[in-house]
Design a protein around this motif. Structure first.
Motif, PDB file in Angstrom:
ATOM      1  N   VAL A 112       0.878  -1.169   0.000  1.00 54.81           N
ATOM      2  CA  VAL A 112       0.000   0.000   0.000  1.00 54.81           C
ATOM      3  C   VAL A 112       0.917   1.220   0.000  1.00 54.81           C
ATOM      4  N   PRO A 113       0.879   2.016  -1.060  1.00 59.57           N
ATOM      5  CA  PRO A 113       1.685   3.243  -1.050  1.00 59.57           C
ATOM      6  C   PRO A 113       1.225   4.152   0.085  1.00 59.57           C
ATOM      7  N   VAL A 114       2.170   4.671   0.840  1.00 55.76           N
ATOM      8  CA  VAL A 114       1.840   5.515   1.985  1.00 55.76           C
ATOM      9  C   VAL A 114       1.768   6.964   1.518  1.00 55.76           C
ATOM     10  N   GLU A 115       0.534   7.411   1.311  1.00 55.77           N
ATOM     11  CA  GLU A 115       0.294   8.789   0.872  1.00 55.77           C
ATOM     12  C   GLU A 115      -0.464   9.597   1.913  1.00 55.77           C
ATOM     13  N   THR A 116      -1.265   8.907   2.729  1.00 53.23           N
ATOM     14  CA  THR A 116      -2.021   9.562   3.790  1.00 53.23           C
ATOM     15  C   THR A 116      -1.826   8.756   5.076  1.00 53.23           C
ATOM     16  N   PRO A 117      -2.106   9.344   6.231  1.00 52.99           N
ATOM     17  CA  PRO A 117      -1.997   8.575   7.471  1.00 52.99           C
ATOM     18  C   PRO A 117      -2.848   7.304   7.461  1.00 52.99           C
ATOM     19  N   ALA A 118      -3.978   7.319   6.762  1.00 54.59           N
ATOM     20  CA  ALA A 118      -4.841   6.132   6.698  1.00 54.59           C
ATOM     21  C   ALA A 118      -4.174   4.976   5.956  1.00 54.59           C
ATOM     22  N   ASP A 119      -3.140   5.252   5.178  1.00 57.21           N
ATOM     23  CA  ASP A 119      -2.420   4.197   4.454  1.00 57.21           C
ATOM     24  C   ASP A 119      -1.432   3.452   5.343  1.00 57.21           C
ATOM     25  N   LEU A 120      -1.093   4.024   6.484  1.00 57.90           N
ATOM     26  CA  LEU A 120      -0.047   3.435   7.317  1.00 57.90           C
ATOM     27  C   LEU A 120      -0.417   2.065   7.870  1.00 57.90           C
ATOM     28  N   LEU A 121      -1.605   1.924   8.425  1.00 59.11           N
ATOM     29  CA  LEU A 121      -1.966   0.643   9.020  1.00 59.11           C
ATOM     30  C   LEU A 121      -1.973  -0.472   7.978  1.00 59.11           C
ATOM     31  N   PRO A 122      -2.664  -0.309   6.836  1.00 63.95           N
ATOM     32  CA  PRO A 122      -2.619  -1.400   5.862  1.00 63.95           C
ATOM     33  C   PRO A 122      -1.211  -1.691   5.346  1.00 63.95           C
ATOM     34  N   ALA A 123      -0.390  -0.655   5.186  1.00 63.67           N
ATOM     35  CA  ALA A 123       0.988  -0.876   4.737  1.00 63.67           C
ATOM     36  C   ALA A 123       1.762  -1.692   5.762  1.00 63.67           C
ATOM     37  N   LEU A 124       1.597  -1.361   7.043  1.00 64.48           N
ATOM     38  CA  LEU A 124       2.288  -2.100   8.101  1.00 64.48           C
ATOM     39  C   LEU A 124       1.749  -3.516   8.253  1.00 64.48           C
ATOM     40  N   VAL A 125       0.457  -3.704   8.064  1.00 59.98           N
ATOM     41  CA  VAL A 125      -0.128  -5.051   8.133  1.00 59.98           C
ATOM     42  C   VAL A 125       0.472  -5.932   7.038  1.00 59.98           C
TER      43      VAL A 125
END
Length: 186
Positions: A112-125
């Protein structure tokens, strides 16, 4: 902010373990330190791990990131994950895959490209899933330092690594043994 990194390094061998290790002295409650609570630490951690800092308020995602951190610790710390923890992770993973993109290479890697704070959790998962499905999980160890409990991948040839960092917990343990040898009556 420099103080928030005192005693902390990216020593886990994988970003998911480095996230777990944002809790220092996990096994020593009076000394326990959640570095994600320190001002500016999370943004700096994101930069140092290569995820990058998205525009927006990071504090909104911190509770979910902390929950993921503790879940990954529970899954890996004892070498035998509990079914309830796996079920919780499955829910997070399914949600992360709805936002994921496959990278054009083999083996296929989802991110998941990290573009917004909401992208962080799925990227880390997805990064945690990468580790959980990896043969490296057989070499995840818990630091033998008193109260430390950081996790790391033991990549030594004979799999004999005992400490998160030889120059930290390892040095403390060697100093403790030396003190006992030199101070105990003969």
């Amino acid at each position: 902010m420099a103080d928030s990194w005192r005693g902390y390094q990216l020593a886990g061998g994988h970003i998911a373990l480095d996230l777990v290790n944002t809790v220092s002295w996990r096994g020593d409650p009076p000394r326990r330190l959640d570095r994600l609570e320190l001002p500016g630490f999370f943004a700096d951690w994101l930069t140092r791990t290569g995820l990058g800092v998205p525009e927006g308020d990071l504090t909104a995602v911190l509770p979910e990131v902390r929950e993921l951190r503790e879940l990954v610790y529970d899954l890996l710390a004892d070498g035998q994950p509990q079914q309830a923890d796996l079920d919780r992770f499955s829910v997070l993973l399914a949600a992360a895959h709805t936002r994921a993109h496959a990278e054009p290479s083999l083996p296929v890697r989802w991110s998941v490209p990290v573009e917004t704070p909401a992208d962080l959790l799925p990227a880390l998962v997805l990064l945690a899933d990468e580790l959980l499905r990896s043969p490296d999980t057989a070499n995840v160890r818990r630091c033998a330092g008193r109260g430390c409990e950081w996790l790391f991948i033991d990549s030594t040839r004979n799999h004999s690594r005992r400490w998160c960092r030889a120059d930290d917990c390892g040095n403390r343990e060697r100093a403790r043994r030396h003190y006992r040898r030199t101070r105990e009556p003969v």
